[in-house]
Design an enzyme around this catalytic site. Sequence first.
Site, short mmCIF file in Angstrom:
data_model
loop_
_atom_site.label_atom_id
_atom_site.label_comp_id
_atom_site.label_asym_id
_atom_site.label_seq_id
_atom_site.Cartn_x
_atom_site.Cartn_y
_atom_site.Cartn_z
CB CYS A 119 1.18 13.23 -30.38
SG CYS A 119 0.70 14.22 -31.78
NE ARG A 124 3.89 21.11 -36.80
CZ ARG A 124 3.33 21.48 -35.65
NH1 ARG A 124 2.76 22.68 -35.55
NH2 ARG A 124 3.34 20.68 -34.60
CD GLN A 165 5.58 20.33 -31.60
OE1 GLN A 165 5.55 19.10 -31.63
NE2 GLN A 165 4.48 21.06 -31.66
CG ASP A 175 5.42 17.57 -28.10
OD1 ASP A 175 4.42 17.99 -27.52
OD2 ASP A 175 5.38 16.84 -29.10
CG HIS A 229 2.16 13.61 -25.81
ND1 HIS A 229 3.35 13.68 -26.51
CD2 HIS A 229 1.24 14.23 -26.58
CE1 HIS A 229 3.14 14.30 -27.66
NE2 HIS A 229 1.87 14.64 -27.72
CE LYS A 256 -6.29 26.24 -28.58
NZ LYS A 256 -5.31 26.48 -29.65
CG HIS A 311 -1.47 16.71 -27.51
ND1 HIS A 311 -0.69 15.93 -28.32
CD2 HIS A 311 -2.74 16.26 -27.67
CE1 HIS A 311 -1.45 15.06 -28.96
NE2 HIS A 311 -2.70 15.24 -28.58
#
Length: 576
Positions: free
Chosen positions: A271, A300, A318, A320, A322, A402, A448
């Site tokens: 992000c 991670r 990910q 992912d 946005h 979320k 996200h």
Amino acid sequence: MSADIDRIRHSLAHVMAEAVLHLHPGVQFGIGPAIQDGFYYDFLFPQSIANEDLPAIEKEMRRIIAQNQTFVREEVSKAQAREIFRDQPFKLELIDGLEEGTISIYRQGDFVDLCRGPHVESTKELRPDAFKLKTIAGAYWRGDETRPMLTRIYAYAFATKAELEAYLRMLEEAERRDHRKLGKELDLFSTHEEAGPGLIYWHPKGGRVRVELEKWWREEHYKNGYEILFTPHIGKSWLWETSGHLGFYKANMYAPMTIDEDDYYIKPMNCPFHIMIYKTTSHSYRDLPLRWAELGTVYRYERSGVLHGLMRVRGFTQDDAHIICTPEQIEDEILEVLRFSLSMWKTLGFSKIKAYLATRPADSVGDPERWDQALVSLKKAIEKEGLPYEMDEGGGAFYGPKIDLKIQDAIGREWQMTTIQFDFNLPERFDMTYVDKDGRQKQPYMVHRALLGSIERFFGVFVEHYAGAFPVWLMPDQVAVIPVAPTFDEYAKEVTAFLRGKGVRAKAMLSEERMNAKIRDAQNQKIPYMVILGQREKDERTVSLRLRTGSQENGIPLETFASRVLGKIEAKALDL
């Protein structure tokens, strides 16, 4: 977990502790809660035990249950509790952490435990045939690696024998479908402790599935109005200080590397990089919404004890995206994300989906009005799609509410996959703005969004859902071409080349093994179509077809067969 089954499982944990006390005098007790599907209890044994000792504990538990012991609740003072548990150091530590006042304990038989309850009234309510001790494992006291290592005994427990037996059958099926086992058998991926745990090596066959999956992912994102980004793998410490990751996520980040006297961190998230792209130019309300997606690999730190095949890793890609939009656009954008997600899961063969709406936690940031608007938008989207859902009170991140979508796999297990997450934190931290209709600078909304979650974890769930027998369009090898004898190898090569020319992944099996052995090999590899070629097929330019399901057809014209397979691939059909 219902209140009734919770009481049953909690009570059985106490019965197990009493059984352990009888068989292992001098044992010290930790804690023993009810958990999903069963219970556990932590012990410090005077001597080590193994899984082979569990049947004896089960037998003693059944003897205790047959005695119809009553669970008796008592309230005692802190001083009385310390006297009762004077020989139990772990209990004494728990007592010291309690506020002053009365403390509840429970007794049954000759066992007493520090406990809030509730429990069943007596052991006659516990079915001796509805529980099974599972395994033992190590567990640090209170989850602290610096504290003593205890022995944790896990158990399954249900209200009835039938429920237990159904659950054990599901576990057997889960073991058969284990993605780690199938990943090795089907030559899809591997992990290598000596080269670094929690890191995935994609083999050619797994790589082929991933390429096809990512190709489809990109096509669908373009169709749905997204643009695709590529961002770096590392960033200066400033980036992570500004985002707040170094403040609240540092324990999960890898140590910095020094480059030109600056500290750089390998990214745990994508992000902040997307925000940097946003800030390269000014934006008007006319530019919004922006939908930016990336298959970004992140890293991670996860403790080695929790790493698990593809499901829990240290490096993953990910799925992912946005969405940056105005407040007026947010409701439509959330609805479109939800629809997009559901359409993808339907294509992948997952139809049982449930939503969980997570609300504001106590330590949240952001304007309460924005939280309220965001929750309304999320809830409306769920209800418009007719999804079953539950509220997860206080379960949102500190920076926004979320939606989590959980999918149910072929054997009934739920997996949390899609996340649609509001963020009131990063737009403020990075001073993101746009010029609104009134000419004033305003802060955009940011969402996200991960549809599959991560490619690695999704693939693990996918392997187990299909037990390796994927839909045709995602199989590494779609057709096995099998000559009945070496004299037909040339026709097999011709058929293979023809199918490949049409865009079908065909594999010619030209070894000297017998035909039946080749069929068995193709079956074990879960190849959807096996075409058998002999003299008649060569003369008539046909194929004899055997499906991995076992059914057979003869004399299919080669062109007709190719069209059939291509139709299944193009339709992303779930059947053969």
